[in-house]
Enzyme design. Structure first.
Site, PDB file in Angstrom:
ATOM      1  N   ASP A 197      43.685  37.220 -41.053  1.00  0.00           N
ATOM      2  CA  ASP A 197      42.525  37.877 -41.642  1.00  0.00           C
ATOM      3  C   ASP A 197      41.683  36.848 -42.380  1.00  0.00           C
ATOM      4  O   ASP A 197      41.604  35.687 -41.950  1.00  0.00           O
ATOM      5  CB  ASP A 197      42.998  39.000 -42.583  1.00  0.00           C
ATOM      6  CG  ASP A 197      42.054  40.180 -42.615  1.00  0.00           C
ATOM      7  OD1 ASP A 197      40.956  40.032 -43.189  1.00  0.00           O
ATOM      8  OD2 ASP A 197      42.394  41.243 -42.082  1.00  0.00           O
ATOM      9  N   HIS A 228      38.829  40.829 -47.541  1.00  0.00           N
ATOM     10  CA  HIS A 228      39.498  41.822 -46.695  1.00  0.00           C
ATOM     11  C   HIS A 228      40.998  41.571 -46.592  1.00  0.00           C
ATOM     12  O   HIS A 228      41.807  42.506 -46.654  1.00  0.00           O
ATOM     13  CB  HIS A 228      38.857  41.812 -45.303  1.00  0.00           C
ATOM     14  CG  HIS A 228      39.280  42.938 -44.414  1.00  0.00           C
ATOM     15  ND1 HIS A 228      40.232  42.794 -43.420  1.00  0.00           N
ATOM     16  CD2 HIS A 228      38.889  44.228 -44.365  1.00  0.00           C
ATOM     17  CE1 HIS A 228      40.395  43.954 -42.799  1.00  0.00           C
ATOM     18  NE2 HIS A 228      39.589  44.842 -43.343  1.00  0.00           N
ATOM     19  N   SER A 466      42.024  49.507 -40.643  1.00  0.00           N
ATOM     20  CA  SER A 466      42.533  48.210 -41.084  1.00  0.00           C
ATOM     21  C   SER A 466      43.539  48.352 -42.216  1.00  0.00           C
ATOM     22  O   SER A 466      44.342  47.445 -42.449  1.00  0.00           O
ATOM     23  CB  SER A 466      41.381  47.311 -41.529  1.00  0.00           C
ATOM     24  OG  SER A 466      40.670  47.907 -42.604  1.00  0.00           O
TER      25      SER A 466
END
Length: 704
Positions: A197, A228, A466
């Protein structure tokens, strides 16, 4: 068609997938409709083959008037309401009254005012009214005697209790480090989850968990600037922190390795192809840290999945999952369902829009050997301050309904995708801002996880597939903790065997058929305890094996007398395998596998039957129906998947079929070479009613 109904003076209000229509007439006469019915009922006109208006009327199966019970909402039905008489005269009810979109906003506002005046004249109170382009909602508190007549008003679509507010997330999000409950240290042998990520920052709650942070661009630091990756890593370690904090104990279940593959502005590296980057990252982390679980909560939103085909990224992940025997968890992707002038349809057309072509999964989530994860709501997303506000509408009523933003399959070659769903938050409709809102704007709408900017704020709230993806990876880590030598296929099969459709999910998707439901939620929600442990009344067998192409294996399944009688009993079979893949082939999978559960047939007869069909068919041959157990989903629905599950439930006695059933697993050839031996794992679960001691009865027979 809608124009046909308008031609006879009727307005189409609602249409369901089962072809049920709700129509509205502004007059009671229905003059034009009755004229056509009368002409149809009369003699055939001279020279005509059919009755008058037969093309219109023959397509109508039945006509009826909406009754008061048809206007009861799901929450009232869950409380046992069956009709208007269940509203007690002097009992006070807090309800939402929703009107049909029967006319323009001014007409709907007048009708709402009429209903409000009627309710207030009978000691009720109108807290709030919202009239939008297509949606009209009233929040009313009134005695039953005031609400009963409203159920008969033609313009009323639904009366129901308002959604319950969720546990407030804001106080949790704003907690300081010294206010947190004690945190258990992570086990030194806890499985390692690699998060590919934007990086993971050194959050205070990750100091004994984050064992490595790597970047694959020499010009970047490993820090999570985009923000994120830390959310994803926090979800993998803790799940939903709201639940953990409420329990009074923080429990860390995995260790983390961070692989930064996203730049600080949220983009992929310009100078690396994704297939090459994936191979570098997967092989490197597997060799250096022994990573067997990889989380990719990312997708290429410019390359949505074409039916039947995948891109280079997905194929590379399929190859790596097979070559390295690792578990790859990929998010299904997100989509804001509505915007602009039709934003209210995010509420009124849920969940039908989940099946739209525009809601197909993103690359690489169509891959066959990876685990694709969709999202479920954790609750309504409403905060306490929304209780009396009709201008803020929940889309999902409570937990375990599909998130409004989750994307749907199918995947490569039509296989079922997503594989599973897990909690990932929900959305709200705000009439004030004319928008659909989610976390972190509304913290209650998301899952509480770690904030990358922890100096300013320890926690944040996040929504999306996610976030659902690391929650499922966390459950897979529990399996690897229990069975450290298990193959990726075995873990996938155990997850499938422990997945189910919660009641809330089944109720919300009742208008969808089995294939449509699977394309939204896959095999459902995984219960990690069921995946890891047998129980007194529930026994799990499993095996890992290999088969040559066009060969089959037969497994004996002991069926004790206790399982042949005594009410509801279920056998569930789950199969996982990892075929070679090639995206240039019309048939993406190089091999295919399937299984059949046979009862009441000698094993020699079974062996001779399947041996006689060797090399003749590309599909699994079927024995006569008297021997073949009718598993659900059907063999057609599950047959093309690399992760398959099917079950059968008995309520009558099955003593005539003996104390052994047989499971036949077959490997069927495709373009793969004859030298290939296909790996697979098979899981069998026998479950009886609580109180029946199956485990003690079957354990001694394990070796046979």
């Amino acid at each position: 068609m809608e124009d046909d109904w308008e031609g006879v003076g009727l307005r189409l209000l609602s249409s369901d997938d089962d072809n049920t229509l709700v129509l509205f007439s502004s007059t009671e006469e229905l003059t034009e409709f009755r004229r056509k019915l009368a002409a149809y009922a009369g003699p055939k006109p001279a020279g005509q083959k059919d009755r008058s208006f037969a093309g219109f009327i023959d397509r109508i199966e039945s006509v009826s008037t909406l009754e008061p019970r048809d206007r009861l909402g799901i929450r009232l039905l869950e409380r046992g309401f069956t009709g208007a008489t269940d509203f007690q005269d002097n009992e006070i009810y807090l309800v939402d009254i929703e009107l049909w979109d029967f006319a323009g906003a001014p007409a709907r506002r007048r009708k709402a005012e009429e209903i409000g005046a009627f309710v207030e004249a009978r000691n009720g109170e109108v807290f709030d009214t919202y009239v939008g382009p297509s949606l009209t909602i009233m929040r009313v508190q009134a005695p039953g005697q005031a609400l009963r007549p409203v159920l008969s008003v033609p313009e009323v679509a639904l009366i129901d209790h308002p959604p319950e507010p969720d546990l407030e997330a804001q106080p949790v999000v704003e907690m300081a480090l010294e206010d947190l409950p004690a945190a258990e240290p992570v086990s030194p042998d806890a499985p390692i989850v690699a998060v590919l990520d934007s990086g993971i920052n050194a959050h205070p709650l990750l100091e004994d968990v984050l064992i490595a942070s790597e970047t694959f661009d020499t010009g970047l630091s490993a820090a999570d600037i985009w923000g994120h990756g830390t959310k994803v890593g926090g979800a993998a370690v803790f799940g939903d922190l709201r639940d953990q904090i409420a329990s009074g104990q923080l429990r860390k279940s995995v260790r983390l390795v961070s692989a930064k593959i996203i730049t600080d502005d949220g983009q992929f590296y310009d100078r690396r192809t994704l297939p090459n980057l994936m191979r570098t990252v997967f092989r490197g982390l597997n060799e250096r840290y022994g990573c067997r679980i990889f989380v990719l909560s990312l997708g290429d939103k410019k390359s949505w999945f074409e039916r039947g085909r995948v891109g280079p990224w997905a194929m590379t992940l399929d190859e790596l999952a097979r070559e390295l025997d690792v578990l790859v968890f990929v998010s299904a992707g997100n989509r804001s369902p509505r915007g602009g002038n039709v934003v209210e349809q995010g509420v009124t057309q849920y969940p039908q829009y989940l099946l739209e072509e525009a809601n197909r999964i993103f690359e690489p989530s169509g891959a066959a050997n990876v685990v694709t994860v969709g999202s479920l709501s954790h609750g309504s997303g409403l905060a306490a301050q929304h209780r009396d506000d009709a201008h803020v509408r929940a889309i999902t009523a409570g937990p375990n309904e599909p998130s409004p933003f989750t994307r749907a399959g199918p995947g490569a070659g039509g296989i079922t995708k997503p594989d599973f769903s897990d909690l990932g938050g929900t959305m709200l409709f705000s009439a004030v801002t004319r928008s659909l809102q989610s976390a972190p704007i509304v913290p209650e709408a998301g899952i509480t996880t770690l904030n990358h900017d922890f100096v300013r704020q320890l926690f944040t709230s996040a929504s999306g597939t996610s976030i659902a993806t690391p929650l499922l990876a966390r459950k897979a880590a529990l399996l690897l903790q229990r069975f450290p030598e298990a193959s990726a296929n075995l873990v996938r099969a155990l997850l499938a065997g422990a997945a189910s459709f919660p009641d809330e999910m089944t109720t919300r998707l009742q208008a969808m058929d089995a294939l449509e439901t699977a394309s939204v939620v896959g095999n459902g929600l995984v219960d990690p305890v069921k995946a890891v442990y047998s129980d007194d009344h529930r026994v799990i067998y499993f095996a890992e094996d290999q088969l040559d192409i066009d060969k089959f294996a037969i497994y004996r399944i002991p069926i004790p007398v206790e399982f042949q009688t005594g009410g509801k009993r279920t056998i569930r079979i789950s199969l996982a395998y990892d075929p070679p893949v090639r995206r240039t082939r019309a048939d993406y999978l190089g091999t295919k596998m399937d299984f059949r559960l046979i009862r009441g047939c000698p094993v020699d007869h079974i062996s001779n039957f399947f041996r006689s069909h060797a090399g003749q068919e590309s599909t699994h041959p079927d024995m006569p129906p008297r021997y073949d157990c009718d598993l659900k989903p059907s063999k057609t629905q599950r047959g093309g998947n690399t992760l398959q599950t099917g079950s059968i439930t008995f309520t009558k006695d099955t003593l005539d079929y003996g104390n052994e059933y047989h499971l036949v697993v077959r490997c069927m050839g495709g373009w793969a070479t004859d030298e290939l031996r296909q790996r697979f794992a098979i899981v069998v679960e026998l479950e009886h009613q609580i109180g029946v001691q199956l485990y003690a009865r079957l354990r001694p027979r394990l070796r046979t």
